[in-house]
Scaffold this motif. Structure first.
Motif, PDB file in Angstrom:
ATOM      1  N   UNK A 156      -6.301  -5.551  -8.439  1.00  0.00           N
ATOM      2  CA  UNK A 156      -5.283  -5.956  -7.597  1.00  0.00           C
ATOM      3  C   UNK A 156      -5.469  -7.372  -7.733  1.00  0.00           C
ATOM      4  N   UNK A 157      -5.273  -8.167  -6.475  1.00  0.00           N
ATOM      5  CA  UNK A 157      -5.649  -9.581  -6.461  1.00  0.00           C
ATOM      6  C   UNK A 157      -4.518 -10.489  -6.897  1.00  0.00           C
ATOM      7  N   UNK A 158      -3.887 -10.268  -8.094  1.00  0.00           N
ATOM      8  CA  UNK A 158      -2.921 -11.287  -8.695  1.00  0.00           C
ATOM      9  C   UNK A 158      -1.500 -10.808  -7.758  1.00  0.00           C
ATOM     10  N   UNK A 159      -1.469  -9.707  -7.357  1.00  0.00           N
ATOM     11  CA  UNK A 159      -0.153  -9.174  -6.734  1.00  0.00           C
ATOM     12  C   UNK A 159       0.951  -9.002  -7.845  1.00  0.00           C
ATOM     13  N   UNK A 160       0.608  -8.962  -9.021  1.00  0.00           N
ATOM     14  CA  UNK A 160       1.661  -8.613 -10.217  1.00  0.00           C
ATOM     15  C   UNK A 160       1.527  -7.410 -10.929  1.00  0.00           C
ATOM     16  N   UNK A 161       1.995  -6.536 -10.662  1.00  0.00           N
ATOM     17  CA  UNK A 161       1.784  -5.205 -11.592  1.00  0.00           C
ATOM     18  C   UNK A 161       2.024  -5.178 -13.093  1.00  0.00           C
ATOM     19  N   UNK A 162       0.892  -4.487 -13.503  1.00  0.00           N
ATOM     20  CA  UNK A 162       1.115  -4.184 -14.959  1.00  0.00           C
ATOM     21  C   UNK A 162       0.150  -3.282 -15.545  1.00  0.00           C
ATOM     22  N   UNK A 163       0.502  -2.603 -16.592  1.00  0.00           N
ATOM     23  CA  UNK A 163      -0.579  -1.678 -17.472  1.00  0.00           C
ATOM     24  C   UNK A 163      -0.728  -2.177 -18.725  1.00  0.00           C
ATOM     25  N   UNK A 164      -1.859  -2.375 -19.012  1.00  0.00           N
ATOM     26  CA  UNK A 164      -2.162  -2.798 -20.536  1.00  0.00           C
ATOM     27  C   UNK A 164      -3.093  -1.809 -21.181  1.00  0.00           C
ATOM     28  N   UNK A 188       4.358  -8.751  -2.577  1.00  0.00           N
ATOM     29  CA  UNK A 188       4.676  -8.815  -3.806  1.00  0.00           C
ATOM     30  C   UNK A 188       4.907 -10.341  -4.314  1.00  0.00           C
ATOM     31  N   UNK A 189       4.302 -10.493  -5.890  1.00  0.00           N
ATOM     32  CA  UNK A 189       4.813 -11.816  -6.089  1.00  0.00           C
ATOM     33  C   UNK A 189       5.549 -11.754  -7.704  1.00  0.00           C
ATOM     34  N   UNK A 190       6.086 -10.654  -7.906  1.00  0.00           N
ATOM     35  CA  UNK A 190       6.731 -10.372  -9.116  1.00  0.00           C
ATOM     36  C   UNK A 190       8.143 -10.387  -9.118  1.00  0.00           C
ATOM     37  N   UNK A 191       8.717 -10.955  -8.016  1.00  0.00           N
ATOM     38  CA  UNK A 191      10.217 -11.169  -7.947  1.00  0.00           C
ATOM     39  C   UNK A 191      10.865 -10.075  -7.513  1.00  0.00           C
ATOM     40  N   UNK A 192      10.303  -8.805  -7.143  1.00  0.00           N
ATOM     41  CA  UNK A 192      10.619  -7.714  -6.618  1.00  0.00           C
ATOM     42  C   UNK A 192      10.076  -7.339  -5.161  1.00  0.00           C
ATOM     43  N   UNK A 193      10.802  -7.680  -3.914  1.00  0.00           N
ATOM     44  CA  UNK A 193      10.291  -7.764  -2.568  1.00  0.00           C
ATOM     45  C   UNK A 193       9.707  -6.458  -2.311  1.00  0.00           C
ATOM     46  N   UNK A 194      10.071  -5.246  -2.721  1.00  0.00           N
ATOM     47  CA  UNK A 194       9.874  -3.896  -2.297  1.00  0.00           C
ATOM     48  C   UNK A 194       8.205  -3.613  -2.574  1.00  0.00           C
ATOM     49  N   UNK A 195       7.590  -3.219  -1.695  1.00  0.00           N
ATOM     50  CA  UNK A 195       6.406  -2.594  -1.658  1.00  0.00           C
ATOM     51  C   UNK A 195       5.845  -1.831  -2.912  1.00  0.00           C
ATOM     52  N   UNK A 196       4.601  -2.239  -3.380  1.00  0.00           N
ATOM     53  CA  UNK A 196       4.379  -1.672  -4.832  1.00  0.00           C
ATOM     54  C   UNK A 196       3.019  -0.855  -4.601  1.00  0.00           C
ATOM     55  N   UNK A 197       3.054   0.248  -5.431  1.00  0.00           N
ATOM     56  CA  UNK A 197       1.526   0.861  -5.592  1.00  0.00           C
ATOM     57  C   UNK A 197       1.817   1.720  -6.931  1.00  0.00           C
ATOM     58  N   UNK A 198       0.513   2.142  -7.209  1.00  0.00           N
ATOM     59  CA  UNK A 198       0.410   2.819  -8.705  1.00  0.00           C
ATOM     60  C   UNK A 198       0.125   4.405  -8.418  1.00  0.00           C
ATOM     61  N   UNK A 199       0.952   5.275  -8.863  1.00  0.00           N
ATOM     62  CA  UNK A 199       0.832   6.599  -9.194  1.00  0.00           C
ATOM     63  C   UNK A 199       0.202   6.782 -10.475  1.00  0.00           C
TER      64      UNK A 199
END
Length: 249
Positions: A156-164, A188-199
């Motif tokens: 985590x840490x950056x608050x910017x989700x991605x899959x590479x 969140x810091x990716x312009x989407x204010x909704x909470x984010x998690x990964x499945x």
């Protein structure tokens, strides 16, 4: 197998409760938290209580470890101490919990003759404070996953989700590695204010020679942002943190 991964709750109780409610619907087989339960908002103890009550396996984030240097306080903070306010709210038993959290978690999946190593960290395997941003050079990432023998690296840490997905295979052979940033539940810091998690879904056919056996879905959950933002504005915390929540930057 379905594995839920989240991080960077940052004491945002409305966001975390919304994510927990969504997890009840999703029914993952396992749940892991990649750290930063506290900081930036006023509900650190309530967030920790939810984590502990549910027995969610958790690692330490850089904000969690700050409580070793900032003592609790029941009184008001001066203007000079505003940056410490979020950590002074953390109770003693909650501090004891945070300071005994592991730094990394390692999982191994074995399917037939192949196996996948999954490593869970907060920042990176090298440092809890390192940002593994999506735009980092591929060779840097390859060196990292090779050094730590990680076929699936989650952070985590950056608050910017991605899959590479990167390939370390040589001489015509493939060896795929998945780099997964879980984003942030509470800031969140990716312009989407909704909470984010990964499945994360790992199929029985998963192998290092194919990228298809590991599936990643970013789950976005609506929550009462105004409740969280106004709690900041009514506290000793900087009002700018409320704006961060509303605009997700």
């Amino acid at each position: 197998m379905k594995i839920a991964l989240f991080s960077d709750i940052h004491a945002n109780l409305p966001a975390f409760e919304a994510v927990l409610e969504d997890l009840e619907k999703q029914k993952p087989d396992a749940v892991y938290c990649l750290g930063d339960l506290i900081g930036y908002n006023v509900w650190p103890n309530q967030v920790i209580e939810h984590i502990r009550k549910r027995g969610i396996a958790t690692i330490a984030g850089n904000h969690d470890l700050k409580v070793s240097k900032i003592l609790p306080s029941a009184g008001a903070c001066s203007t000079d101490q505003r940056s410490d306010y979020a950590y002074k709210l953390v109770g003693q038993k909650e501090r004891d919990y945070l300071l005994t959290l592991p730094r990394h978690l390692k999982l191994e999946f074995q399917f037939g003759k192949d196996h996948l190593n999954m490593l869970l960290v907060h920042g990176s395997p090298r440092s809890i404070n390192e940002y593994l941003l999506e735009e980092l050079p591929e060779q840097y990432m390859l060196d990292l996953v090779t050094e730590f023998k990680a076929d699936i690296l989650c952070f985590g840490h950056s608050h910017k989700p991605y899959h590479r997905i990167i390939n370390s295979g040589k001489d015509g052979g493939d060896h795929y590695h998945h780099l997964i940033n879980t984003g942030s539940v509470g800031k969140p810091k990716d312009g989407d204010s909704r909470a984010c998690y990964v499945m994360l879904t790992i199929n029985q056919s998963a192998t290092t020679t194919s990228a298809d056996g590991v599936q990643v879905e970013f789950m976005r959950v609506k929550y009462d942002i105004e409740k969280a933002a106004q709690a900041i504005e009514l506290s000793m915390l900087s009002d700018a943190l409320a704006d961060n929540l509303r605009k997700a930057y």
